[in-house]
Write an enzyme that holds these catalytic residues in place. Structure first.
Site, mmCIF file in Angstrom:
data_model
loop_
_atom_site.group_PDB
_atom_site.id
_atom_site.type_symbol
_atom_site.label_atom_id
_atom_site.label_comp_id
_atom_site.label_asym_id
_atom_site.label_seq_id
_atom_site.Cartn_x
_atom_site.Cartn_y
_atom_site.Cartn_z
ATOM 1 N N ASP A 273 0.902 -1.267 0.018
ATOM 2 C CA ASP A 273 0.058 0.045 -0.052
ATOM 3 C C ASP A 273 0.857 1.438 -0.091
ATOM 4 O O ASP A 273 1.926 1.383 0.811
ATOM 5 C CB ASP A 273 -0.998 -0.008 1.334
ATOM 6 C CG ASP A 273 -2.024 0.991 1.121
ATOM 7 O OD1 ASP A 273 -2.951 0.749 0.413
ATOM 8 O OD2 ASP A 273 -2.056 1.833 2.082
ATOM 9 N N ASP B 178 -10.574 1.687 -4.815
ATOM 10 C CA ASP B 178 -10.660 2.735 -4.525
ATOM 11 C C ASP B 178 -11.048 3.416 -5.630
ATOM 12 O O ASP B 178 -11.447 4.947 -5.403
ATOM 13 C CB ASP B 178 -9.337 3.302 -4.358
ATOM 14 C CG ASP B 178 -8.331 3.050 -3.137
ATOM 15 O OD1 ASP B 178 -9.097 2.709 -1.855
ATOM 16 O OD2 ASP B 178 -7.156 2.953 -3.147
HETATM 17 O O1 ISL Z 1 -8.043 6.336 -4.046
HETATM 18 C C1 ISL Z 1 -7.291 7.063 -4.459
HETATM 19 C C2 ISL Z 1 -7.839 8.241 -5.324
HETATM 20 O O2 ISL Z 1 -9.268 7.927 -5.267
HETATM 21 C C3 ISL Z 1 -5.822 7.142 -4.129
HETATM 22 O O3 ISL Z 1 -5.515 8.431 -3.865
HETATM 23 C C4 ISL Z 1 -5.684 6.335 -2.735
HETATM 24 O O4 ISL Z 1 -6.242 7.037 -1.757
HETATM 25 C C5 ISL Z 1 -4.202 6.209 -2.584
HETATM 26 O O5 ISL Z 1 -3.774 5.627 -3.755
HETATM 27 C C6 ISL Z 1 -3.934 5.476 -1.587
HETATM 28 O O6 ISL Z 1 -4.815 4.378 -1.324
HETATM 29 C C7 ISL Z 1 -4.400 3.172 -0.268
HETATM 30 O O7 ISL Z 1 -4.180 3.552 0.803
HETATM 31 C C8 ISL Z 1 -5.173 4.152 1.644
HETATM 32 C C9 ISL Z 1 -6.363 3.347 1.451
HETATM 33 O O8 ISL Z 1 -7.667 4.228 1.981
HETATM 34 C C10 ISL Z 1 -6.576 2.791 0.111
HETATM 35 O O9 ISL Z 1 -8.023 1.965 0.096
HETATM 36 C C11 ISL Z 1 -5.529 2.227 -0.369
HETATM 37 O O10 ISL Z 1 -5.703 1.519 -1.559
HETATM 38 C C12 ISL Z 1 -4.661 4.354 3.128
HETATM 39 O O11 ISL Z 1 -4.198 3.269 3.399
#
Ligand code: ISL
Ligand code: CA
Length: 552
Positions: free
Chosen positions: A200, A327
């Site tokens: 992540d 996401d």
């Molecule tokens: O989802 C996004 C845009 O809509 C991205 O900017 C996203 O927030 C970013 O890529 C990070 O995502 C990841 O980390 C986050 C979590 O909420 C997301 O679900 C995960 O995929 C924090 O852990």
């Protein structure tokens, strides 16, 4: 001759466990539910599963806030259930990739509980603690989910950094003890038998620890600025990834996939490479329907899609290919589809256009059915911390209508509504009350019905994945863009030795004339998304995958 790794010949399928299949009627998807569906996953033709977090978590960000990296969330089952899942997958020749969330932990993680307890605690330096400036935070940074990226903690009178929600404090990667803990944990899962890791927001691990004010982006919330230039792709990032590689990956035949939020073709090399990670998720294609903010709704920019794909196919030898994840809004809902029939055709076109590119496809649950966005209109239907915070902020500034338009087209809950298995109540996802509403279109859009219909999106995905497995050109061939006959046509060739496969997609609603028609018409149609035969015009959302006759 180039040698290929298993993960280059594999199609991955992402499971968002909370919304996949509920085995015990509590309305929440679980591990035993996934086990029940493994035959479906195998039948679809994928070879590996990326499992979104199943660890113990207070679920402020549905599992991306981890309280215990070595425990399964009770709602999802037990470690025995997990081991069963892994064994049942391996029995079927499926591999399993865990989601590793180590940019931050939950604020309920024992490390953070200790860290906040006193300025002298040995865990203090596991996180970023700073004194405020006057009464305010240490700097002007905003976070992904909140106006300020700092939260004041009364116990010690200092502020901690959180690039996401305030319950997701950022781990201090500068601290070698933190890195050791993380490598131990990853190795613990490898020793258990998992086949890879999706990491992540790997692009945010290194921070500018002088914490200067951000200036690059425009202020977003009340004068706060998103600090992209101080948190993304910082100088120490490649060093951390080389270390992670040496400690966890080297000499093991596992796959590592980095979520490269803010990756560009220029900086991608600091994440992917021999001694770093195998694959990169980049979001350029996801952002084409955005304005300055992701919430600004614009039509999907097809010429920009083409250029972006070309740039990435050139920049990296091997790309991670995807339209969807947990996401993102549903891919097909990014396109204007006046009827369900056109929507199904569009879903097939998107699959063909993307997954014949050079790289590894990642499907997201329900994508193979052409699942769509949800018609959100009431706060009670929302579960996502990001959408809810955004709605509250905009509503307080008299912009509720703007917020709803954004949430309907971009909100993360669109991807998180339950998997539509059948036309039974709650789409067959649960016998109880689902934790998030089911999309009302499930009676006409579900796996059971599509499995019976040879013209369905599901049948098309199976055929496409089968084709990819059998074609050396689609698996390993070179990529070459073709002269574009129309602004909304995306066409390319994959070639391996004598095998030449053309992929031609009309990504728009207008019919398009075909220039290279004769060559195409003489070729062998491998896959087509129309009932009628092909002619000199590409119909709206038409896709053709053709093997050129000269290549046989
Ligand atoms: O989802 C996004 C845009 O809509 C991205 O900017 C996203 O927030 C970013 O890529 C990070 O995502 C990841 O980390 C986050 C979590 O909420 C997301 O679900 C995960 O995929 C924090 O852990
Ligand atoms: Ca359950």
């Amino acid at each position: 001759m180039q040698e290929y790794k298993w993960w280059q010949d594999t199609v991955f399928y992402q499971i968002y466990p909370r919304s996949f299949c509920d085995s015990n009627g509590d309305g929440i998807g679980d591990i035993r539910g996934i086990v029940q569906k493994l035959d479906y996953i195998k039948w679809l033709g994928v070879g590996a599963v990326w499992l979104s977090p199943v660890y113990d978590s207070p679920n402020k960000d549905t599992g991306y806030d981890i309280r215990d990296y070595r425990r399964i969330l009770r709602e999802y089952g037990t470690m025995e259930d997990f081991d069963l899942l892994l064994a049942e997958m391996h029995k079927r020749g499926l591999r399993l990739v865990m989601d590793v969330v180590v940019n931050h932990t939950s604020d309920e993680h024992p490390w953070f509980v200790a860290s906040r307890s006193s300025r002298d605690d040995p865990h203090r330096a596991y996180y970023y603690w700073r004194p405020g400036k006057g009464d305010g935070p240490p700097n002007n940074w905003s976070s992904f989910f909140t106006p300020s990226a700092w939260k004041y903690d009364t116990i010690t009178g200092e502020w901690y950094l959180h690039c996401f929600g305030e319950n997701q404090p950022d781990l201090n990667w500068e601290n070698p003890a933190v890195r050791e803990e993380i490598y131990d944990m990853i190795n613990w899962w490898f020793d258990r038998g998992v086949d890879g890791i999706r990491i992540d927001v790997v692009s945010l691990f290194a921070k500018n620890c002088r914490f200067p004010d951000a200036t690059l982006r425009k202020p977003n919330y009340d004068g706060h600025v998103f600090p992209i230039e101080h948190i993304a792709f910082q100088p120490r990032l490649p060093e951390y990834l080389r270390e992670l590689n040496a400690r966890c990956l080297a000499g093991r035949d596992r796959v590592s996939i980095g979520e490269g939020t803010f990756a560009t073709t220029e900086n991608a090399g600091s994440i992917v490479g021999e001694d770093r990670l195998d694959l990169l998720f980049q979001f350029d294609l996801m952002e084409l329907g955005n304005g300055e903010k992701k919430w600004d709704v614009h039509p999907y920019d097809i010429p920009a899609f083409r250029e972006t794909v070309l740039a990435w196919q050139r920049a990296l030898d091997w790309n991670a290919l995807f339209w969807c994840n947990h996401d993102q809004p549903r891919a097909v809902s990014r396109f204007d589809c006046p009827t369900p029939a056109l929507q199904a055709r569009c879903a097939k076109m998107l699959a063909g256009a993307m997954y014949c590119l050079r790289g590894t496809p990642f499907l997201y649950q329900g994508e193979e059915l052409g699942m769509t966005n949800y018609p959100f209109s009431d706060e009670n239907e929302l579960r996502d911390i990001e959408s809810i915070a955004f709605l509250h902020y905009e509503a307080a500034h008299d912009n509720a209508a703007y917020a709803w338009a954004g949430i309907r087209s971009k909100g993360r809950d669109n991807a998180r509504t339950p998997m539509q298995w059948s036309d039974r109540p709650n789409a067959g996802f649960t016998t109880g009350v689902p934790w998030i509403p089911v999309n009302p279109n499930y009676p006409r859009l579900n796996a059971e019905q599509q499995a019976r219909d040879p013209g369905s999106v599901l049948a098309f995905y199976r055929a496409l994945l089968g084709l990819r497995r059998r074609s050396e050109a689609l698996l390993h061939g070179t990529f070459r863009p073709l002269e574009q006959p129309g602004a909304e046509v995306f066409a390319y060739e994959r070639r391996f030795a004598n095998e030449r496969v053309l992929v031609v997609a009309n990504m728009g609603l207008r019919p398009q004339p075909l220039d290279c028609a004769q060559e195409l018409l003489d070729g062998e149609m491998l896959l087509h998304n129309l009932e009628q035969g092909p002619d000199q015009t590409l119909q709206p959302y038409e896709l053709r995958i053709v093997r050129l006759s000269s290549s046989r």
